[in-house]
Write a protein that holds these residues in place. Structure first.
Motif, PDB file in Angstrom:
ATOM      1  N   UNK A   1      42.237  27.910  25.686  1.00 23.46           N
ATOM      2  CA  UNK A   1      43.766  27.332  25.723  1.00 23.46           C
ATOM      3  C   UNK A   1      44.281  27.164  26.992  1.00 23.46           C
ATOM      4  N   UNK A   2      43.869  27.887  27.878  1.00 18.27           N
ATOM      5  CA  UNK A   2      44.741  27.946  29.312  1.00 18.27           C
ATOM      6  C   UNK A   2      44.063  26.772  30.052  1.00 18.27           C
ATOM      7  N   UNK A   3      42.871  26.306  29.862  1.00 17.96           N
ATOM      8  CA  UNK A   3      42.028  25.345  30.684  1.00 17.96           C
ATOM      9  C   UNK A   3      43.026  24.234  31.137  1.00 17.96           C
ATOM     10  N   UNK A   4      43.184  23.968  32.539  1.00 22.63           N
ATOM     11  CA  UNK A   4      44.057  22.946  33.081  1.00 22.63           C
ATOM     12  C   UNK A   4      45.556  23.373  33.106  1.00 22.63           C
ATOM     13  N   UNK A   5      45.863  24.468  32.554  1.00 22.98           N
ATOM     14  CA  UNK A   5      47.288  24.999  32.682  1.00 22.98           C
ATOM     15  C   UNK A   5      47.647  25.732  34.006  1.00 22.98           C
ATOM     16  N   UNK A   6      48.623  25.365  34.695  1.00 24.03           N
ATOM     17  CA  UNK A   6      49.176  25.716  35.977  1.00 24.03           C
ATOM     18  C   UNK A   6      50.680  26.377  35.846  1.00 24.03           C
TER      19      UNK A   6
ATOM     20  N   UNK B   1      28.115  40.725  37.825  1.00 21.23           N
ATOM     21  CA  UNK B   1      28.962  39.551  38.089  1.00 21.23           C
ATOM     22  C   UNK B   1      28.486  38.553  36.819  1.00 21.23           C
ATOM     23  N   UNK B   2      27.513  38.233  36.494  1.00 24.09           N
ATOM     24  CA  UNK B   2      27.350  37.416  35.647  1.00 24.09           C
ATOM     25  C   UNK B   2      27.768  37.869  34.134  1.00 24.09           C
ATOM     26  N   UNK B   3      27.738  39.080  33.738  1.00 24.85           N
ATOM     27  CA  UNK B   3      28.139  39.501  32.633  1.00 24.85           C
ATOM     28  C   UNK B   3      29.534  39.695  32.468  1.00 24.85           C
ATOM     29  N   UNK B   4      30.387  39.705  33.259  1.00 26.58           N
ATOM     30  CA  UNK B   4      31.782  39.555  33.256  1.00 26.58           C
ATOM     31  C   UNK B   4      32.350  38.100  32.836  1.00 26.58           C
ATOM     32  N   UNK B   5      31.315  37.121  33.341  1.00 24.99           N
ATOM     33  CA  UNK B   5      31.576  35.845  32.726  1.00 24.99           C
ATOM     34  C   UNK B   5      31.254  35.411  31.454  1.00 24.99           C
ATOM     35  N   UNK B   6      29.906  36.261  31.187  1.00 31.96           N
ATOM     36  CA  UNK B   6      29.404  35.962  29.713  1.00 31.96           C
ATOM     37  C   UNK B   6      30.263  36.602  28.661  1.00 31.96           C
ATOM     38  N   UNK B   7      30.934  37.958  29.066  1.00 30.89           N
ATOM     39  CA  UNK B   7      31.821  38.625  28.204  1.00 30.89           C
ATOM     40  C   UNK B   7      33.362  38.291  28.241  1.00 30.89           C
ATOM     41  N   UNK B   8      33.748  37.303  29.055  1.00 29.02           N
ATOM     42  CA  UNK B   8      35.059  37.112  28.886  1.00 29.02           C
ATOM     43  C   UNK B   8      35.483  36.226  27.647  1.00 29.02           C
TER      44      UNK B   8
ATOM     45  N   UNK C   1      49.781  27.767  40.638  1.00 22.97           N
ATOM     46  CA  UNK C   1      48.623  28.517  40.276  1.00 22.97           C
ATOM     47  C   UNK C   1      48.155  28.198  39.163  1.00 22.97           C
ATOM     48  N   UNK C   2      46.841  28.205  39.119  1.00 27.02           N
ATOM     49  CA  UNK C   2      45.920  27.982  37.816  1.00 27.02           C
ATOM     50  C   UNK C   2      45.838  29.152  37.145  1.00 27.02           C
ATOM     51  N   UNK C   3      46.129  29.044  35.538  1.00 28.29           N
ATOM     52  CA  UNK C   3      46.207  30.169  34.572  1.00 28.29           C
ATOM     53  C   UNK C   3      44.922  30.720  34.282  1.00 28.29           C
ATOM     54  N   UNK C   4      44.333  31.586  34.684  1.00 28.83           N
ATOM     55  CA  UNK C   4      43.223  32.353  34.344  1.00 28.83           C
ATOM     56  C   UNK C   4      43.228  33.648  34.007  1.00 28.83           C
TER      57      UNK C   4
ATOM     58  N   UNK D   1      42.490  36.215  36.140  1.00 21.66           N
ATOM     59  CA  UNK D   1      43.147  36.873  37.398  1.00 21.66           C
ATOM     60  C   UNK D   1      44.618  36.807  37.367  1.00 21.66           C
ATOM     61  N   UNK D   2      44.867  35.698  37.072  1.00 18.52           N
ATOM     62  CA  UNK D   2      46.344  35.382  37.141  1.00 18.52           C
ATOM     63  C   UNK D   2      47.151  36.237  35.825  1.00 18.52           C
ATOM     64  N   UNK D   3      46.766  36.279  34.828  1.00 18.31           N
ATOM     65  CA  UNK D   3      47.232  37.075  33.716  1.00 18.31           C
ATOM     66  C   UNK D   3      47.169  38.565  33.839  1.00 18.31           C
ATOM     67  N   UNK D   4      46.012  39.053  34.271  1.00 23.25           N
ATOM     68  CA  UNK D   4      45.943  40.420  34.652  1.00 23.25           C
ATOM     69  C   UNK D   4      46.616  41.219  35.902  1.00 23.25           C
ATOM     70  N   UNK D   5      46.514  40.328  36.776  1.00 25.07           N
ATOM     71  CA  UNK D   5      47.178  40.681  38.063  1.00 25.07           C
ATOM     72  C   UNK D   5      48.628  40.204  38.399  1.00 25.07           C
ATOM     73  N   UNK D   6      48.809  38.979  38.538  1.00 21.49           N
ATOM     74  CA  UNK D   6      50.382  38.503  38.632  1.00 21.49           C
ATOM     75  C   UNK D   6      51.060  38.719  37.449  1.00 21.49           C
ATOM     76  N   UNK D   7      50.747  38.459  36.450  1.00 21.80           N
ATOM     77  CA  UNK D   7      51.723  38.598  35.240  1.00 21.80           C
ATOM     78  C   UNK D   7      51.598  40.080  34.541  1.00 21.80           C
ATOM     79  N   UNK D   8      50.796  40.772  34.982  1.00 23.95           N
ATOM     80  CA  UNK D   8      50.606  42.452  34.607  1.00 23.95           C
ATOM     81  C   UNK D   8      50.427  42.443  33.219  1.00 23.95           C
ATOM     82  N   UNK D   9      49.422  41.742  32.487  1.00 29.79           N
ATOM     83  CA  UNK D   9      49.320  41.691  31.103  1.00 29.79           C
ATOM     84  C   UNK D   9      48.212  42.784  31.012  1.00 29.79           C
ATOM     85  N   UNK D  10      48.277  43.874  30.308  1.00 26.61           N
ATOM     86  CA  UNK D  10      47.394  45.020  29.952  1.00 26.61           C
ATOM     87  C   UNK D  10      46.216  44.555  29.149  1.00 26.61           C
ATOM     88  N   UNK D  11      44.989  45.176  29.644  1.00 30.52           N
ATOM     89  CA  UNK D  11      43.917  44.923  28.817  1.00 30.52           C
ATOM     90  C   UNK D  11      43.851  46.082  27.776  1.00 30.52           C
TER      91      UNK D  11
END
Length: 76
Positions: free
Chosen positions: A28-33, A14-21, A37-40, A42-52
């Motif tokens: 750039x997205x801090x504070x954006x909604x 769990x900690x490595x996913x935070x460190x490697x993000x 919904x907060x832009x983070x 999870x939003x980008x990769x699930x709701x917006x379906x942006x591929x990794x």
């Protein structure tokens, strides 16, 4: 002892996913909604379906209807 080992491994995982993000994207997205919904990640990769995947750049993101408009792209 095995239970403690599994717990330690889960914590490290769990900690490595935070460190490697990508902190540049997060800054750039801090504070954006968008739609309340907060832009983070999870939003980008699930709701917006942006591929990794490599090569999925800002040009493709800007074509995504969920990434357009107030509070979203283009971010400067």
């Amino acid at each position: 002892m095995k239970k403690i080992g599994y717990l330690v491994m889960l914590t490290i995982f769990c900690a490595s996913s935070i460190a490697l993000a990508n902190p540049e994207i997060q800054k750039k997205h801090k504070g954006h909604k968008k739609d309340g919904k907060v832009i983070n990640c999870a939003y980008c990769h699930t709701t917006a379906k942006i591929e990794k995947k490599k090569g999925y750049g800002i040009a493709l993101v800007n074509k995504n209807p969920l990434c357009m408009g107030a509070g979203c792209h283009p971010l400067k």
